[in-house]
Design an enzyme around this catalytic site. Structure first.
Site, PDB file in Angstrom:
ATOM      1  N   GLU A 408     137.848  64.397 114.599  1.00 12.70           N
ATOM      2  CA  GLU A 408     137.340  65.026 115.832  1.00 12.70           C
ATOM      3  C   GLU A 408     136.508  63.990 116.580  1.00 12.70           C
ATOM      4  O   GLU A 408     135.303  64.110 116.734  1.00 12.70           O
ATOM      5  CB  GLU A 408     136.538  66.299 115.528  1.00 12.70           C
ATOM      6  CG  GLU A 408     135.439  66.171 114.508  1.00 12.70           C
ATOM      7  CD  GLU A 408     134.530  67.410 114.471  1.00 12.70           C
ATOM      8  OE1 GLU A 408     134.430  68.103 115.492  1.00 12.70           O
ATOM      9  OE2 GLU A 408     133.913  67.637 113.420  1.00 12.70           O
ATOM     10  N   GLU A 417     135.130  58.270 123.402  1.00  7.56           N
ATOM     11  CA  GLU A 417     134.336  57.939 122.200  1.00  7.56           C
ATOM     12  C   GLU A 417     135.173  57.082 121.251  1.00  7.56           C
ATOM     13  O   GLU A 417     134.924  57.021 120.052  1.00  7.56           O
ATOM     14  CB  GLU A 417     133.826  59.223 121.542  1.00  7.56           C
ATOM     15  CG  GLU A 417     132.776  59.928 122.414  1.00  7.56           C
ATOM     16  CD  GLU A 417     132.193  61.190 121.786  1.00  7.56           C
ATOM     17  OE1 GLU A 417     132.442  61.445 120.588  1.00  7.56           O
ATOM     18  OE2 GLU A 417     131.484  61.920 122.500  1.00  7.56           O
TER      19      GLU A 417
END
Length: 605
Positions: A408, A417
């Site tokens: 995730e 990210e």
């Protein structure tokens, strides 16, 4: 809470009595002219002489001026575009002296008269000098009618406000007192623009009310819907034009009761809306979990998401069932990369239990603080099939090929990210028929009008903050195009190790004249076999709050006409140490490239 004020045509000789009467009628404040009503033609030659509507500031004490009185200035202060020199000087002199007096009184707010037309350069220039001079300390509101009717063709009030705001260099001191008019702009989209603007008060004249069958005043369907929407932005309401004569109190009560009932009849906030409230229009730096270790509170917030981990568990369950159906013999091997405090470990364990299959799990996490929690949970919850690995997934060597890698690592813009880089590094321990969850994710963009956020960025007084992306829960925002378009897509596994650099050219067409302050970004993620998590408005996962959208500002807002094309350019670049985005607009007119070489904003590897 709802604050309702009453606007009076004159202050009268007894301001205390007037305030008391308004308070008895349940009004929270009054709006009064601070000066006797005179036309420029009635003024004596020479310098402008003030004639305050109250004999002096002693009419009430300073606390009452501060909290209960909003003052309006003379309504002729805009000289108009072709005014002669004497008229221009009179208006400029009067504006300065009236603002001085209003500031001296310390009134709760000052309402400036509306610009006569969209050609308001002289008025804006005179006001700008006063704002820069710092004489005015109170909140300044410009009265803007929704539709301006000067006898010729009607002008949309937003166009007048937009010109005035641009001439005043987007001053954060300026707010709007928006006056509802009997005639409304022709389209809903034109009215929706106001939801992004700094509207402090909505003025509701009594003559726009209709009378229902029971004889009570009500607003038309469109007026009512608009006012209900404006309540979401904590506006104050001012009722204008109530009769002053004795014996009208019962009739006047009906208006304030109607507004109060509208306000109270709104549905209560959902749990998700309550959670999002403190984050409305608040600029946050995106997380950098690869470069920085996350804190306990951050993990805790994400773990409370009621949707995300349910979707993950379903995706893992389907994957395990497909593996079994394809003849795969247990035990299967699953690796959770970026395990955090363990929610995905729990999702894999639950899915394995539901599929009645043995799965060996490796939980890989580089944050040493999260490792302590993982080990504690492993003991506490009996994770006998889980091995905890305190290493960076990109450099760890797995003991055996994995059937499944679960992560995730997504940010608000999907790849911001560094999920692509992390999963490219981790896929070397994936079996040839192995599956990555998520399988694919795409970022999306749309232009956004958001004066508040743009001014917050501008307050930093440097270019670097205009070249930074922010995580934001947009609230006071308007989207001039309904199109939300794809930007970058990444798929896993990426066996060819194709480059994660990207370039896209994205065009939008504005449905209405607007001022674009940047772009709102989202992502849509396919976990496995049709199961998705998404913050893109077209496919939004209802109830999910782990991610807010991302905001890419523009150094200079773009004024765009209805039907005009907005052409944008987007790059994702990298070097040995970092990944960064660059963005630019080339139409309707070119703007400087934002963030070249990641000089202001980047994601550290």
């Amino acid at each position: 809470a709802l604050h309702v004020g009453r606007e009076y045509a004159a202050a009268g000789n007894d301001l205390r009595g007037l305030l008391q009467g308004a308070s008895d009628a349940k009004f929270d404040f009054v709006v009064i002219p601070l000066f006797h009503k005179r036309t420029p033609e009635e003024l004596p030659e020479g310098e402008y002489q003030l004639e305050p509507s109250t004999a002096s500031d002693l009419a009430v004490d300073s606390k009452t001026w501060n909290s209960a009185v909003v003052g309006t200035l003379s309504d002729w202060l805009d000289p108009g575009s072709g005014a002669p020199h004497a008229r221009r000087e009179l208006c400029r002199d009067a504006l300065e002296k009236e603002l001085h007096w209003a500031s001296h009184l310390g009134v709760y707010g000052i309402v400036l008269p509306p610009p006569r037309t969209a050609r308001c350069e002289l008025y804006a220039a005179a006001l700008n000098r006063q704002i820069l001079g710092g004489i005015c300390t109170t909140q300044l509101m410009v009265r803007i009618p929704l539709v301006r009717d000067n006898g010729g063709p009607q002008v949309d009030g937003w166009c007048i406000w937009n010109n005035f705001r641009l001439l005043c260099d987007h001053s954060a001191r300026l707010q709007v007192a928006l006056e509802l008019t009997a005639d409304l702009p022709s389209s809903e989209r034109e009215m929706e623009r106001w939801f992004a603007e700094p509207v402090r008060a909505v003025i509701v004249p009594v003559d726009i009310f209709l009378t229902n069958k029971q004889g009570f005043p009500v607003l038309s369907r469109r007026h009512k819907a608009f006012l209900l929407q404006m309540f979401r932005y904590r506006v104050q309401v001012v009722i204008q034009g109530l009769p002053d004569a004795a014996g009208c109190e019962a009739e006047n009560d009906k208006y304030i009761h109607y507004v109060a009932r509208l306000f109270q009849g709104r549905p209560p906030l959902t749990a998700q809306e309550q959670f999002e409230l403190p984050y409305h229009d608040y600029l946050q730096a995106p997380l950098q979990p690869l470069q920085d270790d996350l804190e306990s509170q951050t993990y805790e917030t994400f773990e409370k998401d009621p949707v995300k981990y349910v979707q993950y568990e379903e995706a893992i369950l389907r994957c395990l069932q497909h593996k079994l159906a394809a003849g795969k013999q247990p035990p299967l091997a699953a690796i959770v990369v970026g395990a955090g405090r363990g929610p995905l470990v729990v999702a894999v364990r639950n899915a394995a239990q539901r599929a009645s299959i043995t799965v060996k799990i490796w939980a890989v996490e580089k944050n040493p603080n999260a490792i302590i929690t993982l080990r504690h949970r492993s003991k506490l919850e009996g994770w006998d099939n889980v091995e905890i690995v305190g290493q960076d997934m990109r450099f760890w060597d797995a003991p055996q090929p994995a059937d499944l890698i679960v992560s995730e690592l997504l940010g608000s813009f999907g790849d911001n990210e560094l999920s692509p880089e992390c999963l490219d590094g981790a896929q070397r321990f994936l079996a040839k028929d192995g599956v990555c969850i998520p399988e694919k994710y795409t970022s999306f963009l749309t232009p956004v009008s958001t004066p508040k956020l743009w001014n917050d960025v501008k307050n930093y007084s440097d270019i670097a903050h205009f070249e930074t992306a922010y995580v934001v829960k947009f609230h006071q925002a308007f989207y001039p195009s309904r199109d939300i378009k794809e930007c970058f897509t990444f798929s896993h596994p990426n066996w060819q190790l194709a480059s994660n650099d990207r370039f896209e050219e994205i065009e939008f067409t504005s449905e209405v004249e607007a001022l674009v302050h940047g772009f709102a970004g989202y992502f849509h993620c396919e976990l496995y076999d049709g199961l998705v998590v998404s913050i893109s408005p077209q496919t939004y996962s209802e109830g999910m709050f782990s991610w807010f959208p991302i905001y890419f500002p523009l150094r200079v807002p773009v004024h765009i006409r209805e039907g005009q094309r907005l052409k944008s350019h987007w790059w994702r670049c990298h070097n040995d140490r970092k990944v960064w985005y660059e963005w630019a607009v080339s139409e309707p007119s070119p703007l400087p490239l934002h963030n070249p070489s990641g000089r202001s904003y980047y994601i550290g590897k």
